[in-house]
Design an enzyme around this catalytic site. Structure first.
Site, PDB file in Angstrom:
ATOM      1  N   VAL A  34       3.098   3.279  -5.251  1.00  0.00           N
ATOM      2  CA  VAL A  34       2.524   2.694  -6.473  1.00  0.00           C
ATOM      3  C   VAL A  34       1.225   1.958  -6.151  1.00  0.00           C
ATOM      4  O   VAL A  34       0.224   2.105  -6.851  1.00  0.00           O
ATOM      5  CB  VAL A  34       3.521   1.720  -7.158  1.00  0.00           C
ATOM      6  CG1 VAL A  34       2.890   1.100  -8.401  1.00  0.00           C
ATOM      7  CG2 VAL A  34       4.816   2.434  -7.532  1.00  0.00           C
ATOM      8  N   HIS A  81      13.482  -3.926 -17.823  1.00  0.00           N
ATOM      9  CA  HIS A  81      13.217  -2.622 -17.215  1.00  0.00           C
ATOM     10  C   HIS A  81      14.479  -2.169 -16.496  1.00  0.00           C
ATOM     11  O   HIS A  81      14.661  -2.392 -15.314  1.00  0.00           O
ATOM     12  CB  HIS A  81      12.059  -2.760 -16.220  1.00  0.00           C
ATOM     13  CG  HIS A  81      11.610  -1.472 -15.637  1.00  0.00           C
ATOM     14  ND1 HIS A  81      11.275  -0.377 -16.410  1.00  0.00           N
ATOM     15  CD2 HIS A  81      11.436  -1.079 -14.351  1.00  0.00           C
ATOM     16  CE1 HIS A  81      10.907   0.618 -15.611  1.00  0.00           C
ATOM     17  NE2 HIS A  81      11.000   0.223 -14.366  1.00  0.00           N
ATOM     18  N   ALA A 101       0.843  -1.210   0.000  1.00  0.00           N
ATOM     19  CA  ALA A 101       0.000   0.000   0.000  1.00  0.00           C
ATOM     20  C   ALA A 101       0.872   1.251   0.000  1.00  0.00           C
ATOM     21  O   ALA A 101       0.523   2.265   0.588  1.00  0.00           O
ATOM     22  CB  ALA A 101      -0.925  -0.019   1.216  1.00  0.00           C
TER      23      ALA A 101
HETATM   24  O1  TXD Z   1       7.448   0.118 -13.636  1.00  0.00           O
HETATM   25  C1  TXD Z   1       7.824  -0.493 -12.670  1.00  0.00           C
HETATM   26  N1  TXD Z   1       7.798  -1.805 -12.683  1.00  0.00           N
HETATM   27  C2  TXD Z   1       8.271   0.241 -11.473  1.00  0.00           C
HETATM   28  C3  TXD Z   1       8.539  -0.519 -10.289  1.00  0.00           C
HETATM   29  C4  TXD Z   1       8.080   1.644 -11.378  1.00  0.00           C
HETATM   30  C5  TXD Z   1       8.135   2.270 -10.160  1.00  0.00           C
HETATM   31  C6  TXD Z   1       8.390   1.558  -8.922  1.00  0.00           C
HETATM   32  N2  TXD Z   1       8.833   0.229  -9.132  1.00  0.00           N
HETATM   33  C7  TXD Z   1       8.971  -0.653  -7.943  1.00  0.00           C
HETATM   34  O2  TXD Z   1       7.696  -0.870  -7.330  1.00  0.00           O
HETATM   35  C8  TXD Z   1       9.822  -0.106  -6.828  1.00  0.00           C
HETATM   36  O3  TXD Z   1      11.196  -0.250  -7.119  1.00  0.00           O
HETATM   37  C9  TXD Z   1       9.383  -0.996  -5.683  1.00  0.00           C
HETATM   38  O4  TXD Z   1      10.025  -2.255  -5.769  1.00  0.00           O
HETATM   39  C10 TXD Z   1       7.885  -1.188  -5.949  1.00  0.00           C
HETATM   40  C11 TXD Z   1       6.981  -0.316  -5.077  1.00  0.00           C
HETATM   41  O5  TXD Z   1       7.347   1.041  -5.211  1.00  0.00           O
HETATM   42  P1  TXD Z   1       6.679   2.147  -4.261  1.00  0.00           P
HETATM   43  O6  TXD Z   1       7.179   3.450  -4.700  1.00  0.00           O
HETATM   44  O7  TXD Z   1       5.227   1.896  -4.151  1.00  0.00           O
HETATM   45  O8  TXD Z   1       7.374   1.749  -2.870  1.00  0.00           O
HETATM   46  P2  TXD Z   1       6.844   2.058  -1.394  1.00  0.00           P
HETATM   47  O9  TXD Z   1       6.074   3.334  -1.376  1.00  0.00           O
HETATM   48  O10 TXD Z   1       8.024   1.909  -0.515  1.00  0.00           O
HETATM   49  O11 TXD Z   1       5.805   0.883  -1.088  1.00  0.00           O
HETATM   50  C12 TXD Z   1       6.182  -0.441  -0.933  1.00  0.00           C
HETATM   51  C13 TXD Z   1       5.229  -1.045   0.065  1.00  0.00           C
HETATM   52  C14 TXD Z   1       5.360  -0.470   1.485  1.00  0.00           C
HETATM   53  O12 TXD Z   1       4.129   0.064   1.932  1.00  0.00           O
HETATM   54  C15 TXD Z   1       5.792  -1.670   2.339  1.00  0.00           C
HETATM   55  O13 TXD Z   1       5.264  -1.654   3.658  1.00  0.00           O
HETATM   56  C16 TXD Z   1       5.230  -2.810   1.530  1.00  0.00           C
HETATM   57  O14 TXD Z   1       5.488  -2.455   0.176  1.00  0.00           O
HETATM   58  N3  TXD Z   1       5.849  -4.094   1.851  1.00  0.00           N
HETATM   59  C17 TXD Z   1       5.140  -5.230   1.913  1.00  0.00           C
HETATM   60  N4  TXD Z   1       3.839  -5.472   1.675  1.00  0.00           N
HETATM   61  C18 TXD Z   1       3.420  -6.739   1.831  1.00  0.00           C
HETATM   62  N5  TXD Z   1       4.244  -7.747   2.175  1.00  0.00           N
HETATM   63  C19 TXD Z   1       5.551  -7.538   2.409  1.00  0.00           C
HETATM   64  N6  TXD Z   1       6.353  -8.558   2.768  1.00  0.00           N
HETATM   65  C20 TXD Z   1       6.046  -6.230   2.274  1.00  0.00           C
HETATM   66  N7  TXD Z   1       7.268  -5.675   2.431  1.00  0.00           N
HETATM   67  C21 TXD Z   1       7.131  -4.363   2.162  1.00  0.00           C
END
Ligand code: TXD
Length: 305
Positions: A11, A173, A8
């Site tokens: 993205v 990517h 959450a």
């Molecule tokens: O085009 C693309 N594919 C990309 C990918 C473009 C932009 C971002 N890209 C990747 O998406 C980025 O490098 C990250 O690996 C992901 C998510 O990016 P975002 O900017 O949304 O990162 P955040 O804001 O840090 O959110 C990640 C969330 C955060 O709330 C954590 O608490 C949660 O992931 N998180 C988890 N959720 C569920 N289960 C587990 N184990 C977990 N660990 C972390």
């Protein structure tokens, strides 16, 4: 339809908003951080009367709430922190993807999985292998975003409406992505006929670095509006059986002369997921660039735990 967004963060929450606005289905937003998905879900629910969507949203820390989801978008992951190598990030996010994927398998064994977490092509491969799902049901989002970035730079340069531009960016990517100006068009005309090589090169370079350009400006995070919009466009293609051709990171089994690697190629997305992998006639140098890109990920896959 029941759609789950795992993660959450930036993205994930933005994807939830776009999914709700398109009324593609009810959305469950999952995260491990207590209160985060619940708080964002509540905020989104309270936007419904203003934005006018009837679809429901719930936030949770319980995997049982994703039960029987039709479509799952995985955005859970860590961003690279100072001192962390790409390999460290790969291992950490691979653990997260494994955990999430096993839960999807347990609670939503018929779902489609759209991976967004980086390193995208490696994480898509990992989710596919861990889930054991058919390859038609597990795919990654990158090429739609990379193409959208390319298209917006072309539009800006040519002062053309973005809707006139049909971009094509294949490959992984990352630095090795393969923008294909010869197969990208502006009003149906090849981009290579619209711009001189010296005008095109900076647009290609900017596309390759577009993620880093945004990180450089934001400083504390990476892009999320366009990545979320791209993921939702792919979900829509499947959930609405649009049969749209879009680039997606998918498992190749001989297509383009590549095997056992996930990388961005054009596919047809419809109600069965990846319904077809489109094999374009590539010129030798384009095919070489795609193979070089694949080699990067074939190597990275080997370091998966
Ligand atoms: O085009 C693309 N594919 C990309 C990918 C473009 C932009 C971002 N890209 C990747 O998406 C980025 O490098 C990250 O690996 C992901 C998510 O990016 P975002 O900017 O949304 O990162 P955040 O804001 O840090 O959110 C990640 C969330 C955060 O709330 C954590 O608490 C949660 O992931 N998180 C988890 N959720 C569920 N289960 C587990 N184990 C977990 N660990 C972390």
């Amino acid at each position: 339809m029941k759609i789950t967004v795992v993660g959450a963060g930036h993205v994930g929450a933005t994807a939830a908003l776009f999914l709700l606005q398109k009324q593609l289905g009810d959305v469950v937003l999952f995260d491990i951080v207590e209160g985060l998905p619940q708080g964002k879900a509540l905020d989104l629910m309270e936007a419904a009367p203003v934005l006018g969507f009837e679809t429901k949203i719930a936030g949770t820390n319980e995997y049982s709430d994703i039960k029987d989801a039709d479509f799952v978008v995985i955005t859970a992951g860590l961003a690279r922190k100072p001192g962390m190598t790409r390999e460290d990030l790969l291992k950490k996010n691979a653990e997260i993807i494994k955990e999430v994927t096993l839960k999807i398998k347990e609670y939503a064994g018929q779902a489609f999985i759209l991976v967004v977490t980086n390193p995208l092509d490696v994480m898509t491969y990992h989710a596919l292998k861990v889930s054991g799902f058919p390859k038609q049901r597990v795919f990654g989002q990158a090429g739609v975003l990379d193409g959208a970035r390319f298209a917006s730079f072309i539009a800006q340069k040519m002062q053309a409406p973005v809707s006139d531009i049909k971009p094509l960016v294949l490959g992984g990517h990352g630095d090795s992505m393969v923008p294909l100006p010869r197969l990208s068009t502006v009003k149906g005309q090849a981009l290579t006929e619209c711009l001189e090589p010296k005008e095109l090169e900076p647009l290609i370079e900017r596309t390759r670095n577009a993620g880093a350009e945004i990180v450089g400006l934001l400083k504390t995070g990476s892009a999320y509006y366009s990545p979320a919009a791209s993921a939702v466009a792919m979900a829509e293609a499947v959930l609405c059986d649009q049969k749209k051709i879009m680039p997606a990171s998918v498992l190749l089994d001989g297509e383009y002369g590549l095997k056992d690697v996930c990388i961005g190629v054009p596919v047809k997305l419809g109600k069965n997921g990846v319904e077809e992998i489109i094999e374009l006639e590539l010129k030798l140098e384009e095919k070489e660039a795609l193979h070089q890109s694949a080699a990067v990920y074939q190597k990275a896959i080997k370091s998966l735990p």
